[in-house]
Design an enzyme around this catalytic site. Sequence first.
Site, PDB file in Angstrom:
ATOM      1  N   LYS A 116      -5.261   3.550   9.452  1.00  0.00           N
ATOM      2  CA  LYS A 116      -5.557   4.193   8.183  1.00  0.00           C
ATOM      3  C   LYS A 116      -6.693   3.500   7.421  1.00  0.00           C
ATOM      4  O   LYS A 116      -7.459   4.151   6.705  1.00  0.00           O
ATOM      5  CB  LYS A 116      -4.293   4.251   7.319  1.00  0.00           C
ATOM      6  CG  LYS A 116      -3.164   5.076   7.940  1.00  0.00           C
ATOM      7  CD  LYS A 116      -3.596   6.514   8.183  1.00  0.00           C
ATOM      8  CE  LYS A 116      -2.530   7.340   8.867  1.00  0.00           C
ATOM      9  NZ  LYS A 116      -2.392   7.077  10.290  1.00  0.00           N
ATOM     10  N   GLU A 200      -3.545   1.509  -2.206  1.00  0.00           N
ATOM     11  CA  GLU A 200      -4.341   2.610  -2.730  1.00  0.00           C
ATOM     12  C   GLU A 200      -3.847   3.006  -4.118  1.00  0.00           C
ATOM     13  O   GLU A 200      -2.687   2.749  -4.462  1.00  0.00           O
ATOM     14  CB  GLU A 200      -4.225   3.853  -1.833  1.00  0.00           C
ATOM     15  CG  GLU A 200      -5.007   3.804  -0.548  1.00  0.00           C
ATOM     16  CD  GLU A 200      -4.886   5.096   0.233  1.00  0.00           C
ATOM     17  OE1 GLU A 200      -5.606   5.231   1.233  1.00  0.00           O
ATOM     18  OE2 GLU A 200      -4.076   5.968  -0.138  1.00  0.00           O
ATOM     19  N   ARG A 293      -4.047  15.991  16.308  1.00  0.00           N
ATOM     20  CA  ARG A 293      -3.141  16.778  17.126  1.00  0.00           C
ATOM     21  C   ARG A 293      -2.935  18.136  16.478  1.00  0.00           C
ATOM     22  O   ARG A 293      -3.486  18.404  15.408  1.00  0.00           O
ATOM     23  CB  ARG A 293      -1.791  16.074  17.255  1.00  0.00           C
ATOM     24  CG  ARG A 293      -1.182  15.739  15.889  1.00  0.00           C
ATOM     25  CD  ARG A 293       0.227  15.238  15.976  1.00  0.00           C
ATOM     26  NE  ARG A 293       0.691  14.650  14.739  1.00  0.00           N
ATOM     27  CZ  ARG A 293       1.136  15.314  13.673  1.00  0.00           C
ATOM     28  NH1 ARG A 293       1.134  16.648  13.677  1.00  0.00           N
ATOM     29  NH2 ARG A 293       1.570  14.687  12.596  1.00  0.00           N
TER      30      ARG A 293
END
Length: 445
Positions: A116, A200, A293
Amino acid sequence: MIESLLVANRGEIARRIIRTAKRLGIRAIAVHSEADADLPFVTEADQAVCVGPANPAQSYRNVEAILAAAKETGAQAIHPGYGFLSENADFARTVEEAGLVWVGPRADAITAMGDKINARNLMAAAGVPVAPGTTDPAASVEAAVAAATEIGYPVMVKAAAGGGGMGMGVANDEAELRTQYEKVGAFAERMFGDGSVLIERYFPRVRHVEVQILGLADGRVVALGERECSVQRRNQKLVEESPSPAVSPELRERFLAAAVRAGEAVNYRNAGTVECLLDPTTGEFFFLEMNTRLQVEHPVTEYVYGVDLVEEQLRVAAGLAPTFDPDALVPRGHAIELRINAEDPKRFLPGPGVVKTWVEPTGEGVRVDSGYVAGNTVTPFYDSLMAKLIVSGATRAEAIERARAAVAAFQLAGPKNNLPFFAELLENDEFLSGDYDTGIVSRMR
């Protein structure tokens, strides 16, 4: 086109992939665990191979057993579905090294977007908006505290290698941050083998909006609209709809352009989803993650754009052009997906059991992608998803009305299920207004 396809998954997504494969004249091969031997996806495949016991590590995540099954059955390609090995770059690489076609993005793209922090930095460099946060893992709790002080509370503590709503915690002050740092790090180490965390900015009121992208065989990346995914419990989606009632034409243009840039930044091929957080007050959106995906909620995009995304995946993998004109993508109508889970409709705790009654609703604009029929057993070994109820209409109001009727007509007895929750949601004024956010479920409870 590919002639034979092994589906390295189970339940509704395996059944759904098999359906498209057979429509295209592709020999469909299922792999299954001992616990799943009687499920519909096994019996509907042209051939099926048991790859191990119920434990996913010994069956659906057993790379050697799956490759052995591919060799035994003469499979030409492998489709991983979602979950399990679908975002495992090593598996994708191993499949291709075995001389098989991988129906998904290249391994390097999976690797790039799997971390990430790396993904955030890549997106920022590509001009995709990212939320204020760390550009490197917070190496210690003191580093996390320093980062949070600079970013400003509240903050999200997130597993760098996580996904699917797992490995996240919110901290409103330093004391909570210290607790969440240790908790999320330990969880990430246990679940993903990597305890790295990032910090974050946390937005208390936010909407979860994602964009479906498709990297074509000729190198272009196209965006097939957005999906609203803000109805969630424990950071995991329950309802998705397209188009988002929060997205104006101007905002949509910015969303889709950013998603295409994200795909181009990693030379993306095949189906993927760029997930974002939208601040409904300011109209700002920020990159959250890219799922490399096919998504659970892909059917709502299929309805709105009139495409079969599994077919498009197979065509990209085979080096073929898409069935649609990439320069003339026009959305039509509205679609909503409800995830029918074997779980308590109040607390959302898993409730496996034998399916005693299973009668799916029918009618115009109603589709059910299911993994079970009456007589099957929902076991505790896997995700609680039993089926997806997808409804469409010319307008959002029409889609909601059809959803109400479909939920009422769905006869399901045996395992606990969340149909009563959906009946409640579809009468909820906040949801009906379209002006809702990720806190809607908690406000209903």
